[in-house]
Design a protein around this motif. Structure first.
Motif, PDB file in Angstrom:
ATOM      1  N   ASP A 420       3.860 -18.575   0.286  1.00 51.26           N
ATOM      2  CA  ASP A 420       4.029 -17.352   0.610  1.00 51.26           C
ATOM      3  C   ASP A 420       4.153 -16.959   2.312  1.00 51.26           C
ATOM      4  O   ASP A 420       4.383 -15.909   2.504  1.00 51.26           O
ATOM      5  N   ARG A 421       3.812 -17.181   3.040  1.00 53.59           N
ATOM      6  CA  ARG A 421       3.549 -16.769   4.889  1.00 53.59           C
ATOM      7  C   ARG A 421       4.780 -18.717   5.134  1.00 53.59           C
ATOM      8  O   ARG A 421       6.293 -17.839   4.895  1.00 53.59           O
ATOM      9  N   LEU A 422       4.249 -18.482   6.843  1.00 51.98           N
ATOM     10  CA  LEU A 422       5.146 -18.937   7.725  1.00 51.98           C
ATOM     11  C   LEU A 422       5.988 -20.042   7.005  1.00 51.98           C
ATOM     12  O   LEU A 422       5.340 -21.759   7.013  1.00 51.98           O
ATOM     13  N   THR A 423       6.736 -20.779   7.916  1.00 41.47           N
ATOM     14  CA  THR A 423       8.006 -21.887   7.561  1.00 41.47           C
ATOM     15  C   THR A 423       7.638 -22.261   9.088  1.00 41.47           C
ATOM     16  O   THR A 423       6.855 -21.320  10.384  1.00 41.47           O
ATOM     17  N   THR A 424       7.877 -23.544   9.217  1.00 41.02           N
ATOM     18  CA  THR A 424       7.066 -24.588  10.478  1.00 41.02           C
ATOM     19  C   THR A 424       8.278 -24.438  11.767  1.00 41.02           C
ATOM     20  O   THR A 424       9.922 -23.857  11.377  1.00 41.02           O
ATOM     21  N   PRO A 425       7.962 -23.412  13.066  1.00 39.53           N
ATOM     22  CA  PRO A 425       8.628 -22.831  13.876  1.00 39.53           C
ATOM     23  C   PRO A 425       9.760 -23.916  14.366  1.00 39.53           C
ATOM     24  O   PRO A 425       9.279 -25.140  13.850  1.00 39.53           O
ATOM     25  N   SER A 426      10.878 -23.094  15.035  1.00 37.34           N
ATOM     26  CA  SER A 426      12.443 -24.511  15.543  1.00 37.34           C
ATOM     27  C   SER A 426      12.823 -23.985  16.964  1.00 37.34           C
ATOM     28  O   SER A 426      12.902 -22.621  16.820  1.00 37.34           O
ATOM     29  N   TRP A 427      12.733 -24.604  17.688  1.00 39.27           N
ATOM     30  CA  TRP A 427      13.000 -24.164  19.414  1.00 39.27           C
ATOM     31  C   TRP A 427      14.611 -24.604  19.754  1.00 39.27           C
ATOM     32  O   TRP A 427      15.083 -25.440  19.011  1.00 39.27           O
ATOM     33  N   ARG A 471      15.620 -25.332  10.695  1.00 38.21           N
ATOM     34  CA  ARG A 471      15.849 -26.268  11.872  1.00 38.21           C
ATOM     35  C   ARG A 471      17.205 -26.141  12.602  1.00 38.21           C
ATOM     36  O   ARG A 471      17.970 -25.639  12.161  1.00 38.21           O
ATOM     37  N   VAL A 472      17.122 -25.984  13.817  1.00 41.92           N
ATOM     38  CA  VAL A 472      18.024 -25.418  14.625  1.00 41.92           C
ATOM     39  C   VAL A 472      18.413 -26.527  15.944  1.00 41.92           C
ATOM     40  O   VAL A 472      18.175 -27.562  15.524  1.00 41.92           O
ATOM     41  N   ALA A 473      20.184 -26.139  15.513  1.00 44.81           N
ATOM     42  CA  ALA A 473      20.326 -27.543  15.732  1.00 44.81           C
ATOM     43  C   ALA A 473      20.179 -27.429  17.407  1.00 44.81           C
ATOM     44  O   ALA A 473      20.179 -26.075  18.028  1.00 44.81           O
ATOM     45  N   ALA A 474      20.139 -28.389  18.072  1.00 46.70           N
ATOM     46  CA  ALA A 474      20.088 -28.773  19.243  1.00 46.70           C
ATOM     47  C   ALA A 474      21.294 -27.748  20.067  1.00 46.70           C
ATOM     48  O   ALA A 474      21.229 -27.596  21.507  1.00 46.70           O
TER      49      ALA A 474
END
Length: 612
Positions: A420-427, A471-474
């Motif tokens: 219930d906490r943080l997901t994997t981050p993404s740049w 996940r953010v796309a490039a």
């Protein structure tokens, strides 16, 4: 799309088929139309070699109504450029009204055709048939693909012409309809390219190019089709986040019906007068859009030359285009990153060199073990790293330079359990950091401007459920979200919209979420694997875990899926498809070099990621 999964035991369509191979053309004989039977479906043609062409057969003399319907439906699946043969099954008025380009409805199998019950059995002048099937997808007027479901049911009406004494269709649904395997044979997915409206890569002043996939008919001059599609502008879904450099109203010069590169691989594109007065820089950007798009279709074009009134406006080759805009699929990462058995951030060269490589801690505090990590993300320039603590509570950001100190957490979740906490981050491409807090009491999607400061809450209208992964796309224009609701995890792709900053404030939102894997009941993990492609691990209802590629529009790209691997918990891919697929499985970190089998990298490693 997937290889053909045909229906069982249905009549094969009868058509003329031409085979071209090794410079020899063989023409198959023509078969007569069927002359009996009450209920038949149009079989989906078996998946053919790419060089096979299917030509439609015109209606036979004195053909019965069912034969006319059957022949018309089969003609829709041919390689007839303007459906001229299909139109011969229609009355003159129906020919004028029918617009095949409005849509293509894809059914699981070819459409079935059954007589529509009529109360007047004595009438011989007209009759109707009901077309039925199960929807798989619809390609709209912009050639944009979207998954579909539910039953298909449309009516085709025929009349018996008193002068010719032949049956013809006088009322029919707009667009065309065909089975899935016929669609796979007839159409190919191509990325058009536009420029992100409010995004530039953090490491370069270049504009970021964004892929906009469309489907064109593969053997009906696809090069000209895709150029026309590019000039007409982006699809409705992508339009709010991108821009084209072609002036409004730009089109091919009147009378230009086909485009072909010359023997030097130069494609000359004659445009109308709308493009006459563009600046040299703008012209080069226009040529770049065309070159990126055509490279996605064929390797036969090295240079694009734009002309107006027979005079050259500009030209661009690959080096020119790469100086105008950047694409994720050509940005090669230096390293692959993961968390080792000591919960540190480590890395190995991204491109395999030999059968094994020893992981080394990254420079900086996240590689020194100052905090135990469970998931990580590395900025696309590979200068910064973000990590989530082992219990999922805290998000840390640090420079990958030796000698730095670990700052206080950027974010702390108050969720009661680690799930219930943080997901994997993404740049993203601008150097902004994204993460979701899964706290049921206050679920939210957050963005840190350039990875620092206070987080900005991202608006998510239409989001129904809680974000499990992202996940953010490039390109910084699209984001993939695994959304959990009612025990089901589904994959969606949303459009990122950024409003211009007012002072220090900016509004960012993720809009129009589209389901890309509607058949999967559970999505375990996913990653971007190209400009418009993702790799997904999940399972269908009652099925086993599988790894597949999927396009952002929900279609399945051509080519085989990745080699099977059991117990996949996380997966990582680069937009550059020359980089190997990497997974965290029962064997630890493993990777899949091109043309090889899965290879073990680190038995104790977890959380693999490429930059992004």
């Amino acid at each position: 799309m997937d290889a053909d999964r045909e229906g069982s035991g249905r009549r094969r369509p009868r058509r003329a088929v031409a085979y071209a191979a090794c410079g020899v053309v063989l023409l198959a004989g023509c078969a007569s139309m069927p002359d009996s039977g009450d209920l038949r479906g149009v079989d989906a043609t078996p998946r053919q070699d790419i060089q096979v062409r299917v030509f439609a057969m015109p209606p036979q003399e004195d053909a019965e109504p069912l034969d006319i319907v059957q022949g018309f439906l089969e003609a829709l699946t041919s390689d007839d450029p303007n459906y001229e043969t299909a139109r011969r099954y229609l009355t003159g008025n129906a020919t004028k009204l029918w617009q095949p380009g409005l849509s293509t409805t894809v059914l699981d199998d070819g459409p079935g055709a059954s007589p529509t019950p009529s109360g007047d059995r004595e009438r011989k002048e007209d009759t109707s048939f009901t077309l039925t099937g199960t929807r798989v997808a619809v390609v709209d007027e912009q050639q944009s693909y979207a998954p579909a479901s539910g039953s298909y049911q449309e009516t085709v009406h025929l009349v018996h012409d008193k002068k010719t004494k032949q049956w013809r269709i006088d009322r029919l649904p707009q667009g065309v309809v065909m089975g899935k395997s016929d669609f796979q044979r007839n159409y190919v997915s191509v990325n058009k390219y536009y420029f992100a409206s409010n995004t530039k890569a953090a490491t370069t002043p270049q504009t970021v190019a964004v892929a906009d996939p469309v489907y064109v008919r593969e053997r009906v001059d696809p090069m000209t089709q895709v150029v026309r599609s590019l000039l007409s502008g982006p699809t409705h879904w992508l339009d709010p986040a991108v821009r084209t450099r072609f002036p409004t109203g730009t089109a091919l010069k009147k009378g230009v019906s086909s485009l072909t590169p010359d023997d030097r691989n130069i494609l000359t594109v004659p445009l109308n007068d709308k493009a006459r007065n563009v600046s040299p820089d703008r012209c080069e950007a226009m040529a770049t859009q065309l070159l990126f798009t055509l490279h996605n279709l064929t390797p036969a074009v090295d240079t694009v030359e734009l002309q107006v009134r027979g005079k050259q406006l500009c030209s661009a080759d690959e080096s020119d285009a790469d100086g105008v805009a950047t694409r994720g699929s050509v940005e090669q990462p230096q390293f692959l990153y993961f968390v080792d058995g000591e919960h540190r951030l480590v890395r190995i060269p991204a491109a395999p060199k030999g059968s094994s490589a020893k992981a080394e801690p990254v420079p900086g505090v996240l590689g020194e073990g100052a905090r135990d990590l469970r998931s990580v993300a590395v900025s696309r320039d590979e200068h910064l790293a973000a990590g989530v603590g082992l219990d999922g509570k805290a998000l840390y950001v640090g420079s990958m330079v030796s000698g730095g100190s670990l700052r206080e957490p950027m974010l702390v979740s108050t969720g009661k359990t680690d799930t219930d906490r943080l997901t994997t981050p993404s740049w993203d491409a601008e150097g902004d950091l994204w993460v979701a807090d899964r706290n049921p009491a206050a679920p939210r999607l957050l963005l840190f401007d350039e990875g620092v400061g206070e987080p900005l809450k991202v608006e998510t209208p239409g989001l129904d459920g809680r974000i499990k992964d992202l996940r953010v796309a490039a390109d910084g224009v699209r984001i993939a979200l695994v959304v959990e609701k009612g025990g089901k995890q589904s994959l969606f792709v949303g459009r990122i919209e950024r409003e211009a900053k007012t002072g220090d404030a900016q509004r960012v939102s993720v809009r129009e979420l589209r389901s890309t894997t509607p058949d999967l009941e559970e999505v375990t993990t996913m990653s971007w694997a190209g400009d418009s492609r993702l790799v997904v691990v999940g399972r269908e209802r009652g099925g086993v875990q599988q790894t597949r590629y999927v396009q952002v529009d929900g279609s399945t790209p051509e080519g085989p899926p990745p080699a099977a691997l059991t117990g996949v918990k996380e997966i990582a891919a680069s937009e550059d498809d020359e980089m190997p697929l990497v997974a965290y499985s029962e064997d630890g970190i493993v990777r899949l070099p091109s043309g090889e089998q899965w290879q073990k990298v680190d038995a104790k490693g977890t959380a693999p990621v490429y930059p992004g």
